[in-house]
Design a protein around this motif. Sequence first.
Motif, PDB file in Angstrom:
ATOM      1  N   ARG A  94     -31.149 -23.289  47.530  1.00 20.70           N
ATOM      2  CA  ARG A  94     -31.131 -22.259  48.579  1.00 20.70           C
ATOM      3  C   ARG A  94     -29.729 -21.688  48.761  1.00 20.70           C
ATOM      4  N   THR A  95     -28.724 -22.547  48.648  1.00 22.86           N
ATOM      5  CA  THR A  95     -27.340 -22.075  48.753  1.00 22.86           C
ATOM      6  C   THR A  95     -27.013 -21.116  47.612  1.00 22.86           C
ATOM      7  N   LEU A  96     -27.423 -21.482  46.399  1.00 21.31           N
ATOM      8  CA  LEU A  96     -27.185 -20.609  45.252  1.00 21.31           C
ATOM      9  C   LEU A  96     -27.894 -19.271  45.417  1.00 21.31           C
ATOM     10  N   ALA A  97     -29.060 -19.297  46.028  1.00 22.28           N
ATOM     11  CA  ALA A  97     -29.839 -18.066  46.199  1.00 22.28           C
ATOM     12  C   ALA A  97     -29.114 -17.043  47.064  1.00 22.28           C
ATOM     13  N   VAL A  98     -28.386 -17.521  48.080  1.00 19.46           N
ATOM     14  CA  VAL A  98     -27.717 -16.586  48.999  1.00 19.46           C
ATOM     15  C   VAL A  98     -26.272 -16.318  48.604  1.00 19.46           C
ATOM     16  N   SER A  99     -25.814 -16.896  47.490  1.00 16.17           N
ATOM     17  CA  SER A  99     -24.427 -16.694  47.055  1.00 16.17           C
ATOM     18  C   SER A  99     -24.370 -16.145  45.640  1.00 16.17           C
ATOM     19  N   GLN A 100     -25.358 -15.342  45.282  1.00 13.63           N
ATOM     20  CA  GLN A 100     -25.442 -14.808  43.924  1.00 13.63           C
ATOM     21  C   GLN A 100     -24.281 -13.861  43.619  1.00 13.63           C
ATOM     22  N   ARG A 101     -23.841 -13.875  42.372  1.00 18.21           N
ATOM     23  CA  ARG A 101     -22.873 -12.904  41.867  1.00 18.21           C
ATOM     24  C   ARG A 101     -23.669 -11.882  41.063  1.00 18.21           C
ATOM     25  N   PRO A 102     -23.814 -10.653  41.559  1.00 19.00           N
ATOM     26  CA  PRO A 102     -24.684  -9.678  40.884  1.00 19.00           C
ATOM     27  C   PRO A 102     -24.190  -9.332  39.487  1.00 19.00           C
ATOM     28  N   LEU A 103     -25.115  -8.856  38.675  1.00 19.57           N
ATOM     29  CA  LEU A 103     -24.800  -8.301  37.364  1.00 19.57           C
ATOM     30  C   LEU A 103     -25.066  -6.806  37.417  1.00 19.57           C
ATOM     31  N   ALA A 104     -24.104  -6.011  36.953  1.00 19.72           N
ATOM     32  CA  ALA A 104     -24.327  -4.575  36.883  1.00 19.72           C
ATOM     33  C   ALA A 104     -25.402  -4.276  35.840  1.00 19.72           C
ATOM     34  N   ALA A 105     -26.326  -3.385  36.200  1.00 16.46           N
ATOM     35  CA  ALA A 105     -27.456  -3.085  35.311  1.00 16.46           C
ATOM     36  C   ALA A 105     -26.997  -2.552  33.968  1.00 16.46           C
ATOM     37  N   ALA A 106     -25.826  -1.911  33.925  1.00  9.35           N
ATOM     38  CA  ALA A 106     -25.326  -1.351  32.670  1.00  9.35           C
ATOM     39  C   ALA A 106     -25.181  -2.408  31.586  1.00  9.35           C
ATOM     40  N   ALA A 107     -24.953  -3.656  31.976  1.00  7.32           N
ATOM     41  CA  ALA A 107     -24.739  -4.721  31.003  1.00  7.32           C
ATOM     42  C   ALA A 107     -25.972  -4.962  30.131  1.00  7.32           C
ATOM     43  N   PHE A 108     -27.161  -4.641  30.643  1.00  5.77           N
ATOM     44  CA  PHE A 108     -28.381  -4.900  29.888  1.00  5.77           C
ATOM     45  C   PHE A 108     -28.520  -3.991  28.671  1.00  5.77           C
ATOM     46  N   ALA A 109     -27.882  -2.826  28.719  1.00  9.05           N
ATOM     47  CA  ALA A 109     -28.084  -1.833  27.665  1.00  9.05           C
ATOM     48  C   ALA A 109     -26.951  -1.787  26.648  1.00  9.05           C
ATOM     49  N   GLU A 110     -25.846  -2.471  26.903  1.00  8.47           N
ATOM     50  CA  GLU A 110     -24.707  -2.420  25.991  1.00  8.47           C
ATOM     51  C   GLU A 110     -24.950  -3.282  24.760  1.00  8.47           C
ATOM     52  N   ALA A 111     -24.668  -2.736  23.602  1.00  9.89           N
ATOM     53  CA  ALA A 111     -24.867  -3.466  22.344  1.00  9.89           C
ATOM     54  C   ALA A 111     -23.634  -4.305  22.033  1.00  9.89           C
ATOM     55  N   ALA A 112     -23.874  -5.497  21.516  1.00 12.53           N
ATOM     56  CA  ALA A 112     -22.771  -6.362  21.089  1.00 12.53           C
ATOM     57  C   ALA A 112     -22.148  -5.771  19.826  1.00 12.53           C
ATOM     58  N   PRO A 113     -20.846  -5.494  19.819  1.00 14.77           N
ATOM     59  CA  PRO A 113     -20.228  -4.916  18.628  1.00 14.77           C
ATOM     60  C   PRO A 113     -20.010  -5.936  17.507  1.00 14.77           C
ATOM     61  N   VAL A 114     -20.037  -7.214  17.853  1.00 11.24           N
ATOM     62  CA  VAL A 114     -19.843  -8.296  16.879  1.00 11.24           C
ATOM     63  C   VAL A 114     -20.748  -9.454  17.281  1.00 11.24           C
TER      64      VAL A 114
END
Length: 240
Positions: free
Chosen positions: A155-175
Motif C-alpha cells: 500500500r505504501t508503494l502504491a501511493v509513492s509511485q514514480r511515474p513514467l513518461a508515456a513517451a518512453a514506451f515508443a522510443e526505440a533502443a538504438p543498441v
Amino acid sequence: MTTSAPTVVLVHGAFADASSFARVIPELLADGLEVLAPAVPNRSLLGDAAYIASIVRRIPGPVVLVGHSYGGAVITVAGVEENVQALVYLAGYALEEGESLGELQGRFPDSDLAPALVLSPFPVEGSDEPGTDVTVDIDKFPAIFAADVDPGLARTLAVSQRPLAAAAFAEAAPVAAWRTKPSWGLVSSADLTINPDVERFGYQRAGMTTVEVDSSHLVMLAHPKEVADLIREAVRSTGA
C-alpha cells in the motif's frame, strides 16, 4: 585506482524508485560489494539510459548492471559502456536494437496492468504541449505489482509511485548491450505487470542464462535471496 570486484548498479523500473532494492542491497553489501542504486528520471528511454550511462562512466572499475522491469530497457542501452562487464534482468524488458517497449509488449497478450494504467498531464519546460505521465491505479497496484509482498508495504508503494513518461514506451533502443555482454535474466512466473512470456522471449532471444521464480513483479522485495544469488552469479563471471 581501479578495483577488481565490480560495482553493482541497480536500476529500478517504472512506478518505483531505488527503495525497491531495499532487501537486496544488504545481501550484496554483506558480500563486500560496492553498490549504487540511483534514481532513474523515468522521463524517456534514451534520456534515462544516458543518465545511467553517465553514472557508470564515473565508476573507476568494472560494473555489473542490474535492471528491473523498465530498468531492463534502460540497461539494454546504457550497458554498452566499456566498463560494464555483465547485465542482469529482473522481470525486465530485453529490447532488440531498433525495438521499443510498445513493440515488444505488442507481440503478446496484455497483462493485468494495461487496464489499470492512469494517464495524467504534466508541464514540459519550454513547450506549450503537456507531457503525459503514466501511473497505476492506487487501489489496483498491490494486487498487480506486489501480490506476495507485505500488504502494508504494498500500500505504501502504491501511493509513492514514480511515474513514467508515456513517451518512453515508443522510443526505440538504438543498441542492445546483451549482444556483446554476458547476461542473466530472471522471469517472475506469477507476474501480473509484465506478461512473463515477454520476459522469456527477450531472454531467450538474447541467449541469456535464465531462472524462473514464482513471484509477483516486485521479485526483489518478495524473493531477495534468489535475486541476490543471480547477481552474485553475474559478479562471479567477471572473475572477481
